[in-house]
Write an enzyme that holds these catalytic residues in place. Sequence first.
Site, mmCIF file in Angstrom:
data_model
loop_
_atom_site.group_PDB
_atom_site.id
_atom_site.type_symbol
_atom_site.label_atom_id
_atom_site.label_comp_id
_atom_site.label_asym_id
_atom_site.label_seq_id
_atom_site.Cartn_x
_atom_site.Cartn_y
_atom_site.Cartn_z
ATOM 1 N N CYS A 1 0.904 -1.074 -0.093
ATOM 2 C CA CYS A 1 -0.051 0.151 -0.027
ATOM 3 C C CYS A 1 0.733 1.211 -0.094
ATOM 4 O O CYS A 1 1.461 1.403 0.912
ATOM 5 C CB CYS A 1 -0.849 0.039 1.149
ATOM 6 S SG CYS A 1 -1.865 1.650 1.467
ATOM 7 N N CYS B 1 -0.660 4.433 2.278
ATOM 8 C CA CYS B 1 -0.749 4.458 3.723
ATOM 9 C C CYS B 1 0.060 2.863 4.150
ATOM 10 O O CYS B 1 1.222 2.594 4.086
ATOM 11 C CB CYS B 1 -2.160 4.649 4.309
ATOM 12 S SG CYS B 1 -3.700 4.132 3.246
HETATM 13 FE FE LIG Z 1 -3.087 2.141 2.975
#
Ligand SMILES: [Fe+2]
Lengths: 210, 210
Positions: free
Chosen positions: B102, B105
Amino acid sequence: MDGIHDLGGVQGFGKVAHKANSVAYRPVFHEPWEHLAYSLLFLGADTLKVFNVDELRHAIERLDPRQYFASPYYDRIVAGTASLYVEKGVLSHAELEALAGGRFALARPQGLGRPARETRPPFEVGDRVRVAGAFVPGHTRMPGYVRGKHGTILHRTGVKWPFPDAAGHGRPAALEPTYHVEFKGSDLWGETAEAASVVVDLWEGYLDKA
Amino acid sequence: MSGPILEQAPVADRARALEAALRRRHLVPEGFVEDFTRLMEQDWAPENGARVVARAWVDPGYRDLLLKDGTSACAQFGYVGPQGEYIVALENTPTLQNVIVCTLCSCTAWPVLGLPPDWYKSFEYRARVVRESRSVLREMGLDLPPEVDIRVWDTTAETRYMVLPFRPAGTEGWDEAKLASIVTKDVLIGIARPDPAAGGTGGGLRGGGY
Ligand SMILES: [Fe+2]
């Protein structure tokens, strides 16, 4: 926003401090306060419903970039969560600083966000799409490295979710499916690409038919 | 604002301050933090994803379901909950390695992978794995031959991914529990492949520590 959090493809970082299969991941938390970060986040998002997780992501993006980079992960969650409790009027900043016994840095102010686009016919698996060349001042879940890039739809989700560019600002948000869009590595990083492809999960409103 | 931005009360004190401020308003239900922490520390674990993979290896019908509707397949084991509402399994082959990240984040399929590890949340991994994919995997100990393509999945929306590795040679006749023992968190994220030499020795780990 083209913030410090949008790290995909940013150069200059060194090795990942990890060897595969070298650790058992127990205990889950390393400091006695870390469990509070997600607990108090989910208290606010799930139980009290004073903010949503898109707003939490955006609150973290709104931390001063120097704070973002200097703070460990769970510290950023604490800072973002506290910012929202204060912005929503649940807690006061002064009270948090008094209880903490010192400064408690919170997120910088937020803008208005943007609504979803008008509903269009959905894309289908196999369609070629182009990521809209949008420059978004507020929250968005379109990483900068795919802006304006062409890709191919691998999957359309069977569930729809609030458009994060609106929801991240606490605005009413239209529901859209997301699409797993495959980008050729070389379309993103030229001849230096090391992945055959990168698949990015994109809300419908980020995409146009190519 | 150079300098002072980073001068704050220690994060432990800020986290406790946030908790105290919420508690004195009676906003934290009895047992909430304890229950949520138990979910994070005990219930959401990579052993769950390992059981899903082992079942898929021995039961072709279950494998088909997992690839078609990962959420339902995981729910059959009771693996449901936040960050597990839309699970998609990514099938590796001898010539394709799926890798999850990711970049924005730290999104992860909590119910089947457990909370994301520190290295997964690091700026190094988030910045580099979409671009210098093969190098990052090699540095972490997965040296893929050139004929193996890498497909990186950036968790930028609500889909949560898990990697379905292919069953390695040398595991013929193993029961599900022994098969699950070589499917580690790192295997489920895609930065490692199952190692039959580790079968039955406790999580497929070569080392100790957390
Ligand atoms: Fe994330």
